[in-house]
Design a protein around this motif. Sequence first.
Motif, mmCIF file in Angstrom:
data_model
loop_
_atom_site.group_PDB
_atom_site.id
_atom_site.type_symbol
_atom_site.label_atom_id
_atom_site.label_comp_id
_atom_site.label_asym_id
_atom_site.label_seq_id
_atom_site.Cartn_x
_atom_site.Cartn_y
_atom_site.Cartn_z
ATOM 1 N N ASP A 98 5.826 4.412 4.867
ATOM 2 C CA ASP A 98 6.663 3.519 5.598
ATOM 3 C C ASP A 98 6.602 2.283 4.586
ATOM 4 O O ASP A 98 7.141 1.455 4.910
ATOM 5 N N HIS A 99 6.023 2.381 3.601
ATOM 6 C CA HIS A 99 5.950 1.258 2.522
ATOM 7 C C HIS A 99 6.309 1.431 0.989
ATOM 8 O O HIS A 99 6.640 0.612 0.285
ATOM 9 N N HIS A 144 0.718 -0.948 -0.180
ATOM 10 C CA HIS A 144 0.016 -0.061 -0.090
ATOM 11 C C HIS A 144 0.918 1.298 0.218
ATOM 12 O O HIS A 144 2.300 1.002 0.037
ATOM 13 N N ASP A 146 0.461 -4.387 6.001
ATOM 14 C CA ASP A 146 -0.186 -3.882 7.162
ATOM 15 C C ASP A 146 -1.541 -4.552 7.375
ATOM 16 O O ASP A 146 -2.364 -3.723 8.117
ATOM 17 N N HIS A 153 -6.802 -2.195 6.095
ATOM 18 C CA HIS A 153 -6.066 -1.128 6.539
ATOM 19 C C HIS A 153 -6.047 0.207 5.591
ATOM 20 O O HIS A 153 -5.923 1.543 6.400
ATOM 21 N N HIS A 185 1.065 3.936 1.996
ATOM 22 C CA HIS A 185 1.701 4.765 3.327
ATOM 23 C C HIS A 185 3.205 4.720 3.164
ATOM 24 O O HIS A 185 3.825 4.207 2.768
HETATM 25 ZN ZN ZN Z 1 0.202 1.476 6.618
#
Ligand code: ZN
Length: 195
Positions: free
Chosen positions: A82-83, A78, A166, A144, A80
Amino acid sequence: MPLEITRLHLASLQVGDRRWPVHGFVVTHPGGAVLVDTGVGGPQEALDDWRVVNRSVADALAELDMTPADIGLVINTHLHFDHCGQNSVFRHAPHYVQRAELSRAQREDPELCGWFDFMNARWELLDGVAEVLPGLEVVATPGHTEGHQCVVVRGDGAEFDLLIGDAAYTPRLYADPDLAGDQLPPGQARRPGLA
Ligand SMILES: [Zn+2]
Protein backbone atom coordinates in the motif's frame (compact mmCIF):
# COMPACT_ATOMS: atom_id res chain seq x y z
CA MET A 1 10.31 29.46 -1.36
CA PRO A 2 9.01 26.94 1.17
CA LEU A 3 8.26 23.39 0.12
CA GLU A 4 4.55 22.67 -0.11
CA ILE A 5 2.91 19.40 0.90
CA THR A 6 -0.37 18.10 -0.50
CA ARG A 7 -1.97 14.90 0.68
CA LEU A 8 -3.38 12.44 -1.84
CA HIS A 9 -6.12 9.99 -0.93
CA LEU A 10 -5.12 6.83 -2.74
CA ALA A 11 -7.13 3.96 -1.30
CA SER A 12 -8.74 2.46 1.73
CA LEU A 13 -8.18 -0.93 3.34
CA GLN A 14 -10.20 -3.00 5.75
CA VAL A 15 -8.38 -3.55 9.05
CA GLY A 16 -10.53 -5.46 11.53
CA ASP A 17 -13.88 -3.69 11.61
CA ARG A 18 -12.53 -0.36 10.39
CA ARG A 19 -11.51 1.16 7.10
CA TRP A 20 -8.05 2.70 7.02
CA PRO A 21 -7.04 5.35 4.52
CA VAL A 22 -3.97 5.09 2.29
CA HIS A 23 -2.22 8.37 1.56
CA GLY A 24 0.54 9.67 -0.64
CA PHE A 25 2.05 13.12 -0.44
CA VAL A 26 3.16 15.47 -3.18
CA VAL A 27 5.95 17.80 -2.10
CA THR A 28 6.43 20.63 -4.54
CA HIS A 29 9.71 22.49 -4.64
CA PRO A 30 11.14 25.19 -6.92
CA GLY A 31 12.48 22.59 -9.38
CA GLY A 32 9.48 20.27 -9.57
CA ALA A 33 7.60 17.76 -7.46
CA VAL A 34 8.34 14.72 -5.33
CA LEU A 35 5.87 11.95 -4.53
CA VAL A 36 6.09 10.21 -1.17
CA ASP A 37 4.49 6.73 -1.51
CA THR A 38 2.58 5.63 -4.58
CA GLY A 39 -0.48 3.81 -3.22
CA VAL A 40 -1.80 0.29 -3.55
CA GLY A 41 -0.92 -2.37 -6.09
CA GLY A 42 -0.23 -6.06 -5.93
CA PRO A 43 -1.60 -9.51 -6.61
CA GLN A 44 -5.40 -9.72 -6.68
CA GLU A 45 -5.30 -11.99 -3.67
CA ALA A 46 -3.73 -9.24 -1.55
CA LEU A 47 -6.27 -6.69 -2.78
CA ASP A 48 -9.09 -9.10 -1.92
CA ASP A 49 -7.66 -9.95 1.51
CA TRP A 50 -7.55 -6.28 2.49
CA ARG A 51 -10.82 -5.44 0.71
CA VAL A 52 -9.08 -2.60 -1.04
CA VAL A 53 -11.01 0.27 -2.55
CA ASN A 54 -8.33 1.56 -4.84
CA ARG A 55 -7.63 4.65 -6.90
CA SER A 56 -5.12 5.19 -9.60
CA VAL A 57 -2.38 7.55 -8.51
CA ALA A 58 -2.69 9.26 -11.90
CA ASP A 59 -6.33 10.10 -11.12
CA ALA A 60 -5.35 11.47 -7.73
CA LEU A 61 -2.64 13.63 -9.32
CA ALA A 62 -5.11 14.86 -11.95
CA GLU A 63 -7.06 16.53 -9.14
CA LEU A 64 -3.99 18.69 -8.61
CA ASP A 65 -3.72 19.36 -12.33
CA MET A 66 -0.66 17.14 -12.43
CA THR A 67 0.28 14.02 -14.36
CA PRO A 68 2.77 11.29 -13.39
CA ALA A 69 5.28 12.99 -15.71
CA ASP A 70 5.32 15.96 -13.33
CA ILE A 71 6.78 13.78 -10.58
CA GLY A 72 10.56 13.97 -10.80
CA LEU A 73 11.39 11.77 -7.86
CA VAL A 74 9.66 9.14 -5.70
CA ILE A 75 10.34 8.35 -2.07
CA ASN A 76 8.91 5.14 -0.61
CA THR A 77 8.65 5.17 3.17
CA HIS A 78 8.74 1.38 2.86
CA LEU A 79 7.87 -1.39 0.41
CA HIS A 80 4.53 -2.71 1.62
CA PHE A 81 1.92 -3.10 -1.10
CA ASP A 82 0.00 0.00 0.00
CA HIS A 83 3.03 2.28 -0.22
CA CYS A 84 4.84 1.20 -3.38
CA GLY A 85 2.07 -0.55 -5.32
CA GLN A 86 2.03 1.95 -8.18
CA ASN A 87 5.76 2.68 -8.43
CA SER A 88 5.75 1.46 -12.00
CA VAL A 89 3.66 4.48 -13.02
CA PHE A 90 6.82 6.49 -12.34
CA ARG A 91 9.37 4.51 -14.32
CA HIS A 92 10.95 7.77 -15.43
CA ALA A 93 11.77 8.78 -11.86
CA PRO A 94 14.38 7.60 -9.37
CA HIS A 95 12.91 5.79 -6.35
CA TYR A 96 14.55 6.56 -3.00
CA VAL A 97 14.38 3.77 -0.43
CA GLN A 98 16.57 2.45 2.32
CA ARG A 99 18.90 -0.28 1.11
CA ALA A 100 17.78 -2.45 4.06
CA GLU A 101 14.16 -2.11 2.96
CA LEU A 102 14.73 -3.25 -0.60
CA SER A 103 16.57 -6.34 0.62
CA ARG A 104 13.87 -7.05 3.21
CA ALA A 105 11.10 -6.78 0.61
CA GLN A 106 12.95 -8.95 -1.92
CA ARG A 107 13.45 -11.56 0.78
CA GLU A 108 10.05 -11.44 2.52
CA ASP A 109 7.65 -10.39 -0.24
CA PRO A 110 8.90 -11.99 -3.46
CA GLU A 111 5.33 -12.10 -4.83
CA LEU A 112 5.22 -8.29 -4.64
CA CYS A 113 8.54 -7.69 -6.37
CA GLY A 114 6.93 -7.25 -9.77
CA TRP A 115 5.12 -4.21 -8.45
CA PHE A 116 8.19 -2.35 -7.26
CA ASP A 117 11.31 -4.12 -8.51
CA PHE A 118 10.42 -4.13 -12.20
CA MET A 119 12.98 -4.17 -14.96
CA ASN A 120 15.01 -0.97 -15.09
CA ALA A 121 13.59 0.37 -11.84
CA ARG A 122 15.82 3.30 -10.94
CA TRP A 123 16.64 2.72 -7.29
CA GLU A 124 18.51 5.25 -5.18
CA LEU A 125 19.47 3.15 -2.18
CA LEU A 126 20.03 5.00 1.07
CA ASP A 127 21.77 4.04 4.29
CA GLY A 128 20.21 6.02 7.11
CA VAL A 129 19.80 9.79 7.08
CA ALA A 130 20.03 11.45 3.68
CA GLU A 131 19.27 14.83 2.18
CA VAL A 132 17.26 14.17 -0.97
CA LEU A 133 16.85 17.82 -1.93
CA PRO A 134 17.50 21.05 -0.05
CA GLY A 135 14.95 21.06 2.79
CA LEU A 136 13.85 17.47 2.13
CA GLU A 137 15.43 14.66 4.10
CA VAL A 138 14.79 11.06 5.00
CA VAL A 139 15.49 9.47 8.36
CA ALA A 140 15.73 5.72 8.91
CA THR A 141 13.01 4.62 11.34
CA PRO A 142 13.18 0.82 11.55
CA GLY A 143 10.30 -0.82 13.42
CA HIS A 144 7.25 -1.26 11.23
CA THR A 145 9.70 -2.75 8.74
CA GLU A 146 13.43 -3.18 8.95
CA GLY A 147 14.12 -0.45 6.40
CA HIS A 148 11.26 1.97 7.09
CA GLN A 149 12.06 5.65 6.65
CA CYS A 150 10.27 8.90 7.49
CA VAL A 151 10.45 12.08 5.42
CA VAL A 152 11.32 15.44 6.94
CA VAL A 153 10.12 18.53 5.07
CA ARG A 154 11.78 21.62 6.47
CA GLY A 155 9.96 24.93 6.59
CA ASP A 156 11.24 28.36 7.46
CA GLY A 157 13.34 28.48 10.59
CA ALA A 158 13.09 25.53 12.89
CA GLU A 159 9.70 24.31 11.66
CA PHE A 160 9.34 21.04 9.85
CA ASP A 161 6.72 18.52 8.84
CA LEU A 162 7.25 14.81 9.31
CA LEU A 163 5.66 12.33 6.90
CA ILE A 164 5.76 9.26 9.08
CA GLY A 165 4.58 6.53 6.72
CA ASP A 166 3.61 3.55 8.85
CA ALA A 167 5.95 4.33 11.73
CA ALA A 168 2.69 4.86 13.64
CA TYR A 169 -0.84 4.69 12.31
CA THR A 170 -2.33 7.52 14.36
CA PRO A 171 -1.06 10.58 16.25
CA ARG A 172 -2.16 8.94 19.51
CA LEU A 173 -0.01 5.91 18.86
CA TYR A 174 2.88 8.11 17.84
CA ALA A 175 2.63 9.87 21.20
CA ASP A 176 2.26 6.67 23.21
CA PRO A 177 2.71 3.28 21.52
CA ASP A 178 1.71 1.52 24.74
CA LEU A 179 -1.88 2.65 24.14
CA ALA A 180 -2.03 0.19 21.30
CA GLY A 181 -2.03 -2.90 23.46
CA ASP A 182 -2.82 -5.90 21.30
CA GLN A 183 -5.04 -3.99 18.92
CA LEU A 184 -2.51 -3.44 16.18
CA PRO A 185 -1.84 -5.52 13.08
CA PRO A 186 1.51 -7.33 13.10
CA GLY A 187 4.52 -5.14 12.45
CA GLN A 188 3.02 -1.84 13.49
CA ALA A 189 5.14 0.47 15.62
CA ARG A 190 5.99 -1.08 18.90
CA ARG A 191 8.75 -0.53 21.31
CA PRO A 192 11.51 -3.10 21.23
CA GLY A 193 10.62 -6.01 23.44
CA LEU A 194 6.86 -5.65 23.02
CA ALA A 195 6.64 -7.61 19.80
ZN1 ZN B 1 3.29 -0.86 6.06
